[in-house]
Write an enzyme that holds these catalytic residues in place. Structure first.
Site, PDB file in Angstrom:
ATOM      1  N   ASP A   1     -48.031  -0.842  19.126  1.00 15.11           N
ATOM      2  CA  ASP A   1     -46.615  -1.072  19.430  1.00 15.11           C
ATOM      3  C   ASP A   1     -46.518  -2.024  20.622  1.00 15.11           C
ATOM      4  OD1 ASP A   1     -43.988  -0.920  20.331  1.00 15.11           O
ATOM      5  OD2 ASP A   1     -43.884   1.260  20.164  1.00 15.11           O
ATOM      6  N   ILE A   2     -45.874  -3.158  20.410  1.00 11.97           N
ATOM      7  CA  ILE A   2     -45.836  -4.200  21.448  1.00 11.97           C
ATOM      8  C   ILE A   2     -45.102  -3.736  22.709  1.00 11.97           C
ATOM      9  CG2 ILE A   2     -43.702  -5.384  20.737  1.00 11.97           C
ATOM     10  CD1 ILE A   2     -45.296  -8.044  21.056  1.00 11.97           C
TER      11      ILE A   2
ATOM     12  N   ASN B   1     -32.970 -12.119  16.718  1.00 11.99           N
ATOM     13  CA  ASN B   1     -32.121 -12.924  15.840  1.00 11.99           C
ATOM     14  C   ASN B   1     -31.242 -13.796  16.724  1.00 11.99           C
ATOM     15  OD1 ASN B   1     -29.647 -11.462  16.413  1.00 11.99           O
ATOM     16  ND2 ASN B   1     -30.563  -9.811  15.216  1.00 11.99           N
TER      17      ASN B   1
ATOM     18  N   GLY C   1     -36.377  -3.778  13.520  1.00 11.03           N
ATOM     19  CA  GLY C   1     -37.773  -4.164  13.704  1.00 11.03           C
ATOM     20  C   GLY C   1     -38.190  -4.169  15.153  1.00 11.03           C
TER      21      GLY C   1
ATOM     22  N   ASP D   1     -37.327  -6.139  17.499  1.00 12.89           N
ATOM     23  CA  ASP D   1     -36.147  -6.352  18.355  1.00 12.89           C
ATOM     24  C   ASP D   1     -35.524  -4.999  18.756  1.00 12.89           C
ATOM     25  OD1 ASP D   1     -34.136  -7.750  19.632  1.00 12.89           O
ATOM     26  OD2 ASP D   1     -33.139  -8.428  17.804  1.00 12.89           O
TER      27      ASP D   1
ATOM     28  N   SER E   1     -41.271 -13.500  12.273  1.00 13.61           N
ATOM     29  CA  SER E   1     -40.769 -13.814  10.914  1.00 13.61           C
ATOM     30  C   SER E   1     -41.434 -13.034   9.784  1.00 13.61           C
ATOM     31  CB  SER E   1     -40.855 -15.317  10.585  1.00 13.61           C
ATOM     32  OG  SER E   1     -39.885 -16.041  11.310  1.00 13.61           O
TER      33      SER E   1
ATOM     34  N   VAL F   1     -38.521  -8.491   8.491  1.00 12.31           N
ATOM     35  CA  VAL F   1     -37.269  -8.649   7.737  1.00 12.31           C
ATOM     36  C   VAL F   1     -37.099 -10.101   7.249  1.00 12.31           C
ATOM     37  CG1 VAL F   1     -34.746  -8.552   7.963  1.00 12.31           C
ATOM     38  CG2 VAL F   1     -36.144  -6.751   8.937  1.00 12.31           C
ATOM     39  N   TYR F   2     -37.620 -11.073   8.004  1.00 10.11           N
ATOM     40  CA  TYR F   2     -37.457 -12.477   7.627  1.00 10.11           C
ATOM     41  C   TYR F   2     -38.411 -12.930   6.524  1.00 10.11           C
ATOM     42  CZ  TYR F   2     -33.969 -13.329  11.319  1.00 10.11           C
ATOM     43  OH  TYR F   2     -32.834 -13.308  12.105  1.00 10.11           O
TER      44      TYR F   2
HETATM   45  P1  ADP Z   1     -38.485 -10.853  11.816  1.00  8.09           P
HETATM   46  O1  ADP Z   1     -37.008 -10.620  11.644  1.00  8.09           O
HETATM   47  O2  ADP Z   1     -38.801 -12.060  12.688  1.00  8.09           O
HETATM   48  O3  ADP Z   1     -39.216 -10.854  10.526  1.00  8.09           O
HETATM   49  P2  ADP Z   1     -39.277  -8.079  12.406  1.00  8.09           P
HETATM   50  O4  ADP Z   1     -39.062  -7.332  13.662  1.00  8.09           O
HETATM   51  O5  ADP Z   1     -38.537  -7.614  11.192  1.00  8.09           O
HETATM   52  O6  ADP Z   1     -38.978  -9.629  12.732  1.00  8.09           O
HETATM   53  O7  ADP Z   1     -40.814  -8.058  12.048  1.00  8.09           O
HETATM   54  C1  ADP Z   1     -41.797  -8.834  12.698  1.00  8.09           C
HETATM   55  C2  ADP Z   1     -43.103  -8.060  12.705  1.00  8.09           C
HETATM   56  O8  ADP Z   1     -43.065  -7.125  13.777  1.00  8.09           O
HETATM   57  C3  ADP Z   1     -43.356  -7.235  11.440  1.00  8.09           C
HETATM   58  O9  ADP Z   1     -44.712  -7.433  11.056  1.00  8.09           O
HETATM   59  C4  ADP Z   1     -43.112  -5.794  11.890  1.00  8.09           C
HETATM   60  O10 ADP Z   1     -43.917  -4.858  11.185  1.00  8.09           O
HETATM   61  C5  ADP Z   1     -43.552  -5.868  13.327  1.00  8.09           C
HETATM   62  N1  ADP Z   1     -43.062  -4.827  14.244  1.00  8.09           N
HETATM   63  C6  ADP Z   1     -41.995  -4.001  14.129  1.00  8.09           C
HETATM   64  N2  ADP Z   1     -41.910  -3.183  15.202  1.00  8.09           N
HETATM   65  C7  ADP Z   1     -42.948  -3.509  16.029  1.00  8.09           C
HETATM   66  C8  ADP Z   1     -43.426  -3.031  17.282  1.00  8.09           C
HETATM   67  N3  ADP Z   1     -42.815  -2.048  17.944  1.00  8.09           N
HETATM   68  N4  ADP Z   1     -44.534  -3.614  17.825  1.00  8.09           N
HETATM   69  C9  ADP Z   1     -45.163  -4.626  17.186  1.00  8.09           C
HETATM   70  N5  ADP Z   1     -44.771  -5.125  16.005  1.00  8.09           N
HETATM   71  C10 ADP Z   1     -43.678  -4.571  15.425  1.00  8.09           C
END
Ligand code: ADP
Length: 167
Positions: free
Chosen positions: A9-10, A23, A31, A33, A121, A124-125
Site C-alpha cells: 500500500d503506497i 483525476n 483507487g 486517490d 492509469s 480504473v483508467y
Molecule cells: P487510475 O485511475 O490512474 O487507473 P487507480 O487508482 O484506479 O488509478 O489505479 C492505479 C493502480 O493503483 C492500480 O493498479 C490499483 O490497483 C493501484 N492501487 C489502488 N490502491 C492502491 C494503494 N493503496 N497503493 C498502491 N497502489 C494502489
C-alpha cells in the site's frame, strides 16, 4: 538512481514524495486517490481545492503534476498526476510517460530524494498492466532527475510481476 519494487500500500511508504494517480478535478476519487485522501486526512484536499481555485480552474491537465502536503501520511509531499484513460485506438503512451517525467520534475523542485509511484492509469483508467509497467520503468530510467530512490508500489502480485518483467 536505484529502482525498487514494493508489493503493498503506497500510503505506508516512508519516502519524501508519494505520487497520486489523481483525476483532473483534484477533488479525490477511488483507487489509490481515495486511499491517499483517507489516510492523509483533510489537509491534502484543502490544498487541492486551493490549487483548483488559484491555478487549475479547468482541472489539472493529463500528463501534468502538482505537489501538496502529505497530511498525516509518513511522506512529506503528495505529487498529484493525472494519467490518460487507456484507448485501444489512440496511442496515449506519451501522456502516460509525461506523468512520470513531470512527477520527477516536481520532485526535483521540492528537493525530494525518494519517491513512490503507483501504476498510474492501470486501474480504473484501464491501461494494460504490462504496457503501463514498460512505460513507467522506461521513462523513469531515462528521466534527468536528482531523485536517487524510486519505488514502484504495486497493489497486487500481477502488477508486481508486470513491473518485474519490465525491469
Ligand atoms: P487510475 O485511475 O490512474 O487507473 P487507480 O487508482 O484506479 O488509478 O489505479 C492505479 C493502480 O493503483 C492500480 O493498479 C490499483 O490497483 C493501484 N492501487 C489502488 N490502491 C492502491 C494503494 N493503496 N497503493 C498502491 N497502489 C494502489
Amino acid at each position: 538512481m536505484e529502482i525498487t519494487l514494493v508489493l503493498g500500500d503506497i500510503t505506508e511508504e516512508r519516502v519524501d514524495a508519494v505520487v497520486n494517480a489523481a483525476n483532473s478535478s483534484l477533488l479525490g476519487g477511488g483507487g489509490v486517490d481515495g486511499a491517499i485522501h483517507r489516510r492523509g486526512g483533510p489537509e491534502i484536499l484543502d490544498e487541492c481545492r486551493k490549487l483548483r481555485a488559484s491555478h487549475y480552474g479547468g482541472g489539472l491537465p493529463t500528463g501534468q503534476a502538482v505537489a501538496t502536503t502529505a497530511g498525516a501520511l509518513p511522506a512529506r509531499w503528495v505529487i498529484h498526476t493525472v494519467g490518460p484513460v487507456y484507448s485501444a485506438t489512440e496511442d496515449r503512451g506519451d501522456r502516460l510517460a509525461s506523468c512520470y517525467r513531470e512527477s520527477l520534475r516536481v520532485a526535483d523542485e521540492l528537493g525530494a530524494a525518494s519517491i513512490a509511484f503507483p501504476a498510474v492509469s492501470a486501474g480504473v483508467y484501464g491501461w494494460p498492466m504490462d504496457d503501463a509497467a514498460r512505460i513507467a520503468v522506461g521513462t523513469v530510467r531515462r528521466a534527468p532527475t536528482q531523485v536517487t530512490d524510486v519505488r514502484f508500489v504495486l497493489f497486487n502480485r500481477d502488477a508486481y510481476a508486470a513491473f518485474a518483467r519490465a525491469l
